[in-house]
Write an enzyme that holds these catalytic residues in place. Structure first.
Site, PDB file in Angstrom:
ATOM      1  N   ARG A 115      42.750  79.780  48.600  1.00  0.00           N
ATOM      2  CA  ARG A 115      44.060  79.397  48.076  1.00  0.00           C
ATOM      3  C   ARG A 115      44.164  79.801  46.632  1.00  0.00           C
ATOM      4  O   ARG A 115      43.318  79.444  45.825  1.00  0.00           O
ATOM      5  CB  ARG A 115      44.217  77.865  48.133  1.00  0.00           C
ATOM      6  N   THR A 119      49.742  79.354  42.948  1.00  0.00           N
ATOM      7  CA  THR A 119      50.820  79.372  43.962  1.00  0.00           C
ATOM      8  C   THR A 119      50.492  78.508  45.174  1.00  0.00           C
ATOM      9  O   THR A 119      51.382  78.158  45.948  1.00  0.00           O
ATOM     10  CB  THR A 119      51.042  80.806  44.476  1.00  0.00           C
ATOM     11  N   ASP A 211      37.540  68.621  47.206  1.00  0.00           N
ATOM     12  CA  ASP A 211      37.460  70.036  47.580  1.00  0.00           C
ATOM     13  C   ASP A 211      36.310  70.215  48.566  1.00  0.00           C
ATOM     14  O   ASP A 211      35.136  70.104  48.207  1.00  0.00           O
ATOM     15  CB  ASP A 211      37.229  70.888  46.322  1.00  0.00           C
ATOM     16  N   ASP A 214      33.660  73.030  47.791  1.00  0.00           N
ATOM     17  CA  ASP A 214      32.785  72.676  46.663  1.00  0.00           C
ATOM     18  C   ASP A 214      31.787  71.593  47.057  1.00  0.00           C
ATOM     19  O   ASP A 214      30.614  71.645  46.685  1.00  0.00           O
ATOM     20  CB  ASP A 214      33.620  72.198  45.475  1.00  0.00           C
TER      21      ASP A 214
HETATM   22  C1  PRP Z   1      40.450  74.993  51.245  1.00  0.00           C
HETATM   23  C2  PRP Z   1      40.238  74.568  52.675  1.00  0.00           C
HETATM   24  C3  PRP Z   1      41.295  75.334  53.421  1.00  0.00           C
HETATM   25  C4  PRP Z   1      42.431  75.373  52.426  1.00  0.00           C
HETATM   26  C5  PRP Z   1      43.451  74.363  52.828  1.00  0.00           C
HETATM   27  O1  PRP Z   1      39.879  76.257  51.034  1.00  0.00           O
HETATM   28  O2  PRP Z   1      38.940  74.796  53.157  1.00  0.00           O
HETATM   29  O3  PRP Z   1      40.911  76.648  53.779  1.00  0.00           O
HETATM   30  O4  PRP Z   1      41.872  75.028  51.152  1.00  0.00           O
HETATM   31  O5  PRP Z   1      44.541  74.405  52.006  1.00  0.00           O
HETATM   32  P1  PRP Z   1      45.996  74.832  52.514  1.00  0.00           P
HETATM   33  O6  PRP Z   1      46.240  74.106  53.811  1.00  0.00           O
HETATM   34  O7  PRP Z   1      46.887  74.367  51.413  1.00  0.00           O
HETATM   35  O8  PRP Z   1      46.021  76.315  52.677  1.00  0.00           O
HETATM   36  P2  PRP Z   1      39.863  76.955  49.594  1.00  0.00           P
HETATM   37  O9  PRP Z   1      41.088  77.772  49.410  1.00  0.00           O
HETATM   38  O10 PRP Z   1      39.591  75.918  48.544  1.00  0.00           O
HETATM   39  O11 PRP Z   1      38.675  77.967  49.713  1.00  0.00           O
HETATM   40  P3  PRP Z   1      37.108  77.693  49.854  1.00  0.00           P
HETATM   41  O12 PRP Z   1      36.845  77.131  51.248  1.00  0.00           O
HETATM   42  O13 PRP Z   1      36.524  79.050  49.695  1.00  0.00           O
HETATM   43  O14 PRP Z   1      36.690  76.733  48.796  1.00  0.00           O
HETATM   44  N1  URA Z   2      41.447  72.061  50.152  1.00  0.00           N
HETATM   45  C1  URA Z   2      40.471  71.137  50.004  1.00  0.00           C
HETATM   46  O1  URA Z   2      39.279  71.482  50.033  1.00  0.00           O
HETATM   47  N2  URA Z   2      40.827  69.852  49.788  1.00  0.00           N
HETATM   48  C2  URA Z   2      42.106  69.463  49.761  1.00  0.00           C
HETATM   49  O2  URA Z   2      42.365  68.248  49.581  1.00  0.00           O
HETATM   50  C3  URA Z   2      43.110  70.439  49.927  1.00  0.00           C
HETATM   51  C4  URA Z   2      42.752  71.736  50.132  1.00  0.00           C
END
Ligand code: PRP
Ligand code: URA
Length: 220
Positions: A115, A119, A211, A214
Site C-alpha cells: 500500500r 494514497t 501492521d 511488521d
Molecule cells: C497490508 C496488508 C494488506 C494491505 C491491506 O500490507 O497485509 O496487504 O495492507 O490494506 P488495504 O486493504 O487497505 O489494501 P502492506 O501494504 O502493509 O504490505 P506488507 O504486507 O508488505 O507490509
Molecule cells: N494493513 C495492516 O497491516 N494493518 C491494518 O490495520 C491495515 C492495513
C-alpha cells in the site's frame, strides 16, 4: 465449525465469520500489543490452519479406490492438485504453512502488493500463479482487509490470468474493505475471523492488530 454470515449486517452478503472459540481466542492474543514476533507468527499460522478447515468445506471430492485390511472399497479424496493458495506479499506468507498442513497437495502462487502510504492504493510488484488457472480453486490469503484496495487488485490480477473460482481469506476485516471487494468482485466469498469497527485516517483497522507485516517479520 460455525461460519454464520454476519447477523444484522445486510450489506455484507459476501462475508462469513469463522466463530470457532479457538479462532476467537487466538485472534485476541494476536491483537495484544505485547505479543512477540515469534508468538505472532505462530498464532497467524495456527489461525490459518483452523480457518482452512472451514474454507475448504466446498472442495470437490473424487472417488478413490482403497484397500482396507478387510476388503476393497471406494472412498473419497480431495482433488488437492487443483487447489491454489495465493498469499499477498508480505503478510499473507504467514498464513501459507498453516493452510498447507491441512491441504498439503495445494500449489502456491504469489502476488506482490504494497500500500502506498499516502494514497493507500496498492502498488503491484510481483505475480506468479500456475498456468491452468481456469481449472483451479484459488484462496487468496492476507491477514488484513482494510480499504480493500489490495484484495480487489489481487483478485483482478487473478481473473486476468484466467481464474474463475476465487475466495478471499483474512484474519481481520474492516466493513469498508468488505464492501469495496464485494462491489468490485461480488462473486468472491470473503472469510474472516473478526469484523472490526472501522478504519482510522491512516487506513489502519480499529481496533485491529496494527501492521500485520511488521509484526510478523519484526520490521519497523
Ligand atoms: C497490508 C496488508 C494488506 C494491505 C491491506 O500490507 O497485509 O496487504 O495492507 O490494506 P488495504 O486493504 O487497505 O489494501 P502492506 O501494504 O502493509 O504490505 P506488507 O504486507 O508488505 O507490509
Ligand atoms: N494493513 C495492516 O497491516 N494493518 C491494518 O490495520 C491495515 C492495513
Amino acid at each position: 465449525m460455525d461460519t454464520t454470515p454476519v447477523a444484522g449486517v445486510a450489506d455484507l452478503p459476501t462475508l462469513s465469520i469463522v466463530r470457532h472459540p479457538l479462532v476467537q481466542h487466538k485472534i485476541t492474543l494476536l491483537r495484544d500489543r505485547r505479543t512477540t514476533t515469534k508468538d505472532f507468527k505462530e498464532l497467524v499460522d495456527e489461525i490459518a490452519m483452523l480457518m482452512a478447515y472451514e474454507v475448504t468445506r466446498n472442495l470437490t471430492l473424487a472417488p478413490a479406490p482403497v484397500e482396507t485390511p478387510l476388503e476393497h472399497t471406494t472412498g473419497w479424496l480431495v482433488s488437492g492438485k487443483k487447489l491454489t493458495l495465493v498469499p499477498i506479499l508480505r503478510a499473507g506468507l504467514g498464513m501459507v504453512e498453516g493452510m498447507l498442513r491441512l491441504v498439503p497437495g495445494a500449489r502456491v502462487g504469489h502476488i506482490g502488493l504494497y500500500r502506498d502510504h499516502s494514497t493507500l492504493e496498492p502498488v503491484d510488484y510481483y505475480f506468479k500463479v500456475p498456468g491452468d488457472a481456469a481449472e483451479r480453486d484459488f484462496f487468496v490469503l492476507d491477514p488484513m482487509l482494510a480499504t480493500g484496495g489490495s484484495a480487489a487488485a489481487a483478485v483482478h490480477s487473478l481473473k486476468r490470468a484466467g481464474a474463475e473460482r476465487i475466495s478471499f481469506i483474512c484474519l481481520v476485516a474492516a466493513p469498508e474493505g468488505v464492501r469495496r471487494l464485494a462491489a468490485a468482485h461480488p462473486d468472491v466469498p470473503v472469510y474472516c475471523a473478526a469484523l472490526d469497527r472501522e478504519l482510522n485516517e491512516q487506513g489502519y483497522i480499529l481496533p485491529g492488530l496494527g501492521d500485520a507485516g511488521d509484526r510478523l517479520f519484526g520490521t519497523r
